[in-house]
Design a protein around this motif. Structure first.
Motif, PDB file in Angstrom:
ATOM      1  N   SER A  53       0.851  -1.199   0.000  1.00 27.70           N
ATOM      2  CA  SER A  53       0.000   0.000   0.000  1.00 27.70           C
ATOM      3  C   SER A  53       0.881   1.242   0.000  1.00 27.70           C
ATOM      4  O   SER A  53       2.080   1.153   0.292  1.00 27.70           O
ATOM      5  CB  SER A  53      -0.921   0.045   1.237  1.00 27.70           C
ATOM      6  OG  SER A  53      -0.163   0.306   2.399  1.00 27.70           O
ATOM      7  N   ALA A  54       0.288   2.390  -0.292  1.00 29.02           N
ATOM      8  CA  ALA A  54       1.026   3.646  -0.167  1.00 29.02           C
ATOM      9  C   ALA A  54       1.282   3.948   1.305  1.00 29.02           C
ATOM     10  O   ALA A  54       2.302   4.542   1.656  1.00 29.02           O
ATOM     11  CB  ALA A  54       0.242   4.783  -0.805  1.00 29.02           C
ATOM     12  N   THR A  55       0.370   3.519   2.151  1.00 27.46           N
ATOM     13  CA  THR A  55       0.550   3.708   3.594  1.00 27.46           C
ATOM     14  C   THR A  55       1.842   3.037   4.057  1.00 27.46           C
ATOM     15  O   THR A  55       2.641   3.636   4.791  1.00 27.46           O
ATOM     16  CB  THR A  55      -0.668   3.125   4.343  1.00 27.46           C
ATOM     17  OG1 THR A  55      -1.845   3.782   3.846  1.00 27.46           O
ATOM     18  CG2 THR A  55      -0.569   3.321   5.835  1.00 27.46           C
ATOM     19  N   SER A  56       2.065   1.792   3.620  1.00 30.31           N
ATOM     20  CA  SER A  56       3.319   1.095   3.966  1.00 30.31           C
ATOM     21  C   SER A  56       4.518   1.809   3.363  1.00 30.31           C
ATOM     22  O   SER A  56       5.562   1.929   3.997  1.00 30.31           O
ATOM     23  CB  SER A  56       3.344  -0.341   3.439  1.00 30.31           C
ATOM     24  OG  SER A  56       2.128  -0.951   3.495  1.00 30.31           O
ATOM     25  N   ALA A  57       4.367   2.261   2.105  1.00 28.82           N
ATOM     26  CA  ALA A  57       5.485   2.933   1.431  1.00 28.82           C
ATOM     27  C   ALA A  57       5.879   4.214   2.175  1.00 28.82           C
ATOM     28  O   ALA A  57       7.061   4.526   2.314  1.00 28.82           O
ATOM     29  CB  ALA A  57       5.130   3.242  -0.018  1.00 28.82           C
ATOM     30  N   ALA A  82      -3.010   8.958   6.212  1.00 29.67           N
ATOM     31  CA  ALA A  82      -1.769   8.180   6.116  1.00 29.67           C
ATOM     32  C   ALA A  82      -0.532   9.065   5.979  1.00 29.67           C
ATOM     33  O   ALA A  82       0.554   8.691   6.446  1.00 29.67           O
ATOM     34  CB  ALA A  82      -1.845   7.212   4.933  1.00 29.67           C
ATOM     35  N   SER A  83      -0.678  10.250   5.356  1.00 31.44           N
ATOM     36  CA  SER A  83       0.487  11.133   5.166  1.00 31.44           C
ATOM     37  C   SER A  83       1.028  11.661   6.497  1.00 31.44           C
ATOM     38  O   SER A  83       2.178  12.079   6.567  1.00 31.44           O
ATOM     39  CB  SER A  83       0.157  12.336   4.279  1.00 31.44           C
ATOM     40  OG  SER A  83      -0.750  12.040   3.272  1.00 31.44           O
ATOM     41  N   ALA A  84       0.206  11.686   7.516  1.00 34.12           N
ATOM     42  CA  ALA A  84       0.659  12.122   8.846  1.00 34.12           C
ATOM     43  C   ALA A  84       0.942  10.920   9.748  1.00 34.12           C
ATOM     44  O   ALA A  84       1.917  10.911  10.509  1.00 34.12           O
ATOM     45  CB  ALA A  84      -0.405  13.013   9.487  1.00 34.12           C
ATOM     46  N   ASN A  85       0.120   9.885   9.623  1.00 34.90           N
ATOM     47  CA  ASN A  85       0.258   8.722  10.511  1.00 34.90           C
ATOM     48  C   ASN A  85       1.625   8.051  10.416  1.00 34.90           C
ATOM     49  O   ASN A  85       2.120   7.494  11.392  1.00 34.90           O
ATOM     50  CB  ASN A  85      -0.817   7.685  10.192  1.00 34.90           C
ATOM     51  CG  ASN A  85      -2.207   8.139  10.598  1.00 34.90           C
ATOM     52  OD1 ASN A  85      -2.359   9.140  11.286  1.00 34.90           O
ATOM     53  ND2 ASN A  85      -3.222   7.402  10.175  1.00 34.90           N
ATOM     54  N   CYS A  86       2.240   8.102   9.236  1.00 33.33           N
ATOM     55  CA  CYS A  86       3.541   7.438   9.052  1.00 33.33           C
ATOM     56  C   CYS A  86       4.558   7.967  10.060  1.00 33.33           C
ATOM     57  O   CYS A  86       5.425   7.213  10.528  1.00 33.33           O
ATOM     58  CB  CYS A  86       4.038   7.602   7.618  1.00 33.33           C
ATOM     59  SG  CYS A  86       4.069   9.299   7.037  1.00 33.33           S
ATOM     60  N   ALA A  87       4.446   9.249  10.415  1.00 33.33           N
ATOM     61  CA  ALA A  87       5.385   9.820  11.389  1.00 33.33           C
ATOM     62  C   ALA A  87       5.081   9.309  12.795  1.00 33.33           C
ATOM     63  O   ALA A  87       5.998   9.021  13.574  1.00 33.33           O
ATOM     64  CB  ALA A  87       5.305  11.340  11.360  1.00 33.33           C
ATOM     65  N   ILE A  88       3.791   9.186  13.109  1.00 35.37           N
ATOM     66  CA  ILE A  88       3.390   8.667  14.426  1.00 35.37           C
ATOM     67  C   ILE A  88       3.936   7.255  14.608  1.00 35.37           C
ATOM     68  O   ILE A  88       4.456   6.895  15.663  1.00 35.37           O
ATOM     69  CB  ILE A  88       1.840   8.652  14.562  1.00 35.37           C
ATOM     70  CG1 ILE A  88       1.249  10.047  14.315  1.00 35.37           C
ATOM     71  CG2 ILE A  88       1.416   8.071  15.903  1.00 35.37           C
ATOM     72  CD1 ILE A  88       1.422  11.053  15.413  1.00 35.37           C
ATOM     73  N   HIS A  89       3.856   6.447  13.532  1.00 36.87           N
ATOM     74  CA  HIS A  89       4.379   5.075  13.594  1.00 36.87           C
ATOM     75  C   HIS A  89       5.880   5.038  13.858  1.00 36.87           C
ATOM     76  O   HIS A  89       6.400   4.031  14.323  1.00 36.87           O
ATOM     77  CB  HIS A  89       4.082   4.327  12.290  1.00 36.87           C
ATOM     78  CG  HIS A  89       2.656   3.908  12.156  1.00 36.87           C
ATOM     79  ND1 HIS A  89       2.017   3.102  13.073  1.00 36.87           N
ATOM     80  CD2 HIS A  89       1.726   4.184  11.211  1.00 36.87           C
ATOM     81  CE1 HIS A  89       0.768   2.903  12.706  1.00 36.87           C
ATOM     82  NE2 HIS A  89       0.567   3.558  11.579  1.00 36.87           N
ATOM     83  N   CYS A  90       6.587   6.122  13.505  1.00 35.98           N
ATOM     84  CA  CYS A  90       8.029   6.192  13.763  1.00 35.98           C
ATOM     85  C   CYS A  90       8.316   6.782  15.145  1.00 35.98           C
ATOM     86  O   CYS A  90       9.472   6.968  15.517  1.00 35.98           O
ATOM     87  CB  CYS A  90       8.718   7.053  12.704  1.00 35.98           C
ATOM     88  SG  CYS A  90       8.641   6.373  11.046  1.00 35.98           S
ATOM     89  N   GLY A  91       7.268   7.125  15.865  1.00 36.08           N
ATOM     90  CA  GLY A  91       7.450   7.747  17.180  1.00 36.08           C
ATOM     91  C   GLY A  91       7.745   9.225  17.099  1.00 36.08           C
ATOM     92  O   GLY A  91       8.062   9.866  18.109  1.00 36.08           O
ATOM     93  N   ALA A 193      -5.419  -3.147  -6.978  1.00 34.11           N
ATOM     94  CA  ALA A 193      -6.371  -3.480  -5.896  1.00 34.11           C
ATOM     95  C   ALA A 193      -5.910  -2.804  -4.609  1.00 34.11           C
ATOM     96  O   ALA A 193      -6.446  -1.781  -4.228  1.00 34.11           O
ATOM     97  CB  ALA A 193      -6.577  -4.965  -5.711  1.00 34.11           C
ATOM     98  N   GLU A 194      -4.951  -3.381  -3.911  1.00 30.00           N
ATOM     99  CA  GLU A 194      -4.204  -2.668  -2.881  1.00 30.00           C
ATOM    100  C   GLU A 194      -2.778  -2.625  -3.400  1.00 30.00           C
ATOM    101  O   GLU A 194      -2.316  -3.562  -4.054  1.00 30.00           O
ATOM    102  CB  GLU A 194      -4.225  -3.408  -1.537  1.00 30.00           C
ATOM    103  CG  GLU A 194      -5.585  -3.479  -0.858  1.00 30.00           C
ATOM    104  CD  GLU A 194      -5.980  -2.199  -0.115  1.00 30.00           C
ATOM    105  OE1 GLU A 194      -5.222  -1.207  -0.163  1.00 30.00           O
ATOM    106  OE2 GLU A 194      -7.067  -2.205   0.492  1.00 30.00           O
ATOM    107  N   GLY A 195      -2.063  -1.561  -3.104  1.00 27.58           N
ATOM    108  CA  GLY A 195      -0.666  -1.527  -3.525  1.00 27.58           C
ATOM    109  C   GLY A 195      -0.115  -0.125  -3.530  1.00 27.58           C
ATOM    110  O   GLY A 195      -0.865   0.855  -3.581  1.00 27.58           O
TER     111      GLY A 195
END
Ligand SMILES: *Cc1c(COP(=O)(O)O)cnc(C)c1O
Length: 383
Positions: A53-57, A82-91, A193-195
């Motif tokens: 997904s782009a979220t994973s990327a 997702a464009s902001a959440n990726c930073a939260i996932h990195c702490g 589909a997803e990716g």
């Protein structure tokens, strides 16, 4: 029912998926490599790394850039979460930069101002993610210049902009950024589909993203801690995720990308028809630059706020499904809990009060679009 967006699947896409189902590899086979090659060729970029997904990327891109718990990431409030959440996932800590009220994209002037203040306070961001909203590229030269002046890394979230052009460069060329990320969700320009896919010209970033996407596992002897002769030997040298794309998804993506020019041309045509008909009604849409080529993932118009819900409902009664992209991310309860509040980003909030995404996708027929335009006209003139 006419949705605001939908995928365009033909027999060649179906055949490509079926062929892969009958092949020896459902995942980690040749289709992923083939799809990656087609994306890097399209973008004129060195490396393309497929993800599920782009979220994973986006997450993998932030990790590869070394974003961690002491760091700050800035992005636009008008984007998918997702464009902001990726930073939260990195702490890391997230903050936002307000949009330009005409282009709806992150405003380089607001960014420059915020950077100046952040430098004084010793709180500069490590990474900034810009989003090419609706497929219209951001002002990349200005953003790139600021990234050099202030020393931050730049990610383009090009989920809306596969196949778009910023001036003469293809979005994804990474001429002005470190990494560009694409989404292949069914409503986007092309689908698997997803990716998703991350592209970059930096071999170190490529290596790091591939590691993150596969558990931190390497099969390259040069990266390993120990020397081993055994042919099956591999090492986990860091911690990662399973963010890989499957060959079934890649087969679909690889078939779809062959039609990307056709898809975008159809979207541009639909946008022009809206421009011609709705312009007469005094309806404003996103400002796009004649120097760029938008991919027109979305066609967002501004409807006076006292009329928007009524128009939405009026269209819905005729099975025309519009949508709003997006609720400002900083106003989501999760982000409010981090301290954001109404009034923090006034341009984004004003945009949100009037925005409406009209149906746009390659298979939208002339008859369907005529019906949409007539219904809008009817509602606004009868009000
Ligand atoms: C769709 C989208 C994403 C997420 O894409 P997925 O492939 O669904 O993970 C991220 N950012 C933006 C701007 C998007 O539109």
């Amino acid at each position: 029912m006419i949705n605001y967006g939908r995928q365009n699947i033909d027999q060649s896409d179906i055949d490509a998926v079926v062929d892969t189902l009958k092949s020896s590899h459902l995942t980690q086979g040749p289709k992923v490599t083939e799809f990656e090659k087609k994306v890097s060729d399209l973008c004129n970029v060195k490396y393309a790394i497929a993800t599920n997904s782009a979220t994973s990327a986006l997450h993998s891109a932030c990790l590869a850039l070394g974003l961690g718990s002491d760091d700050i990431l800035w992005t636009t409030p008008i984007t998918f979460v997702a464009s902001a959440n990726c930073a939260i996932h990195c702490g890391a800590t997230v903050d936002f930069v307000d949009i330009n009220p005409s282009t709806f994209n992150l405003c380089p002037k607001a960014l420059a101002k915020k950077l100046k203040a952040a430098k004084r306070a010793g709180k500069l961001p490590k990474v900034v993610i810009v989003v090419h909203l609706c497929g219209e590229p951001c002002e990349m030269e200005k953003l790139h210049q600021l990234s050099i002046t202030y020393g931050f890394k730049l990610i383009e979230d090009a989920s809306h902009a596969v196949g778009a052009k910023y001036k003469n460069s293809q979005i994804g060329s990474c001429l002005y950024s470190d990494i560009t990320v694409f989404s292949f969700h069914p409503v986007k320009i092309i689908t698997s589909a997803e990716g998703g896919m991350a592209v970059t010209n930096d071999p170190e970033l490529e290596r790091k993203m591939r590691l993150v996407n596969c558990h931190g596992i390497t099969r390259s002897p040069s990266l390993m801690a120990e020397d081993h002769e055994e042919p099956w030997y591999y090492e986990q040298i860091s911690i990662g995720h399973n963010y890989r794309m499957s060959d079934i998804h890649a087969a679909l993506g690889s078939s779809q990308i062959e039609k990307i020019e056709e898809f975008i041309d159809a979207r541009i045509k639909i946008a022009q028809k809206y421009d011609n008909s709705l312009g007469r009604l005094g309806i404003k849409r996103q400002e796009t630059s004649a120097q760029n080529r938008s991919a027109f993932h979305l066609y967002v118009v501004k409807v006076p706020k006292e009329k928007r819900l009524g128009l939405y409902q009026h269209l819905r009664e005729q099975n025309i499904i519009t949508n709003v992209h997006y609720i400002p991310v900083h106003l989501q309860p999760f982000y409010r809990n981090l301290g954001f509040k109404d009034g923090d980003f006034p341009n984004a909030e004003a945009y949100y009060s009037e925005a409406l995404s009209l149906p746009i996708f390659p298979s939208l027929s002339v008859t369907e679009q005529d019906l949409i335009i007539k219904s809008i006209e009817h509602y606004l003139l009868s009000e």
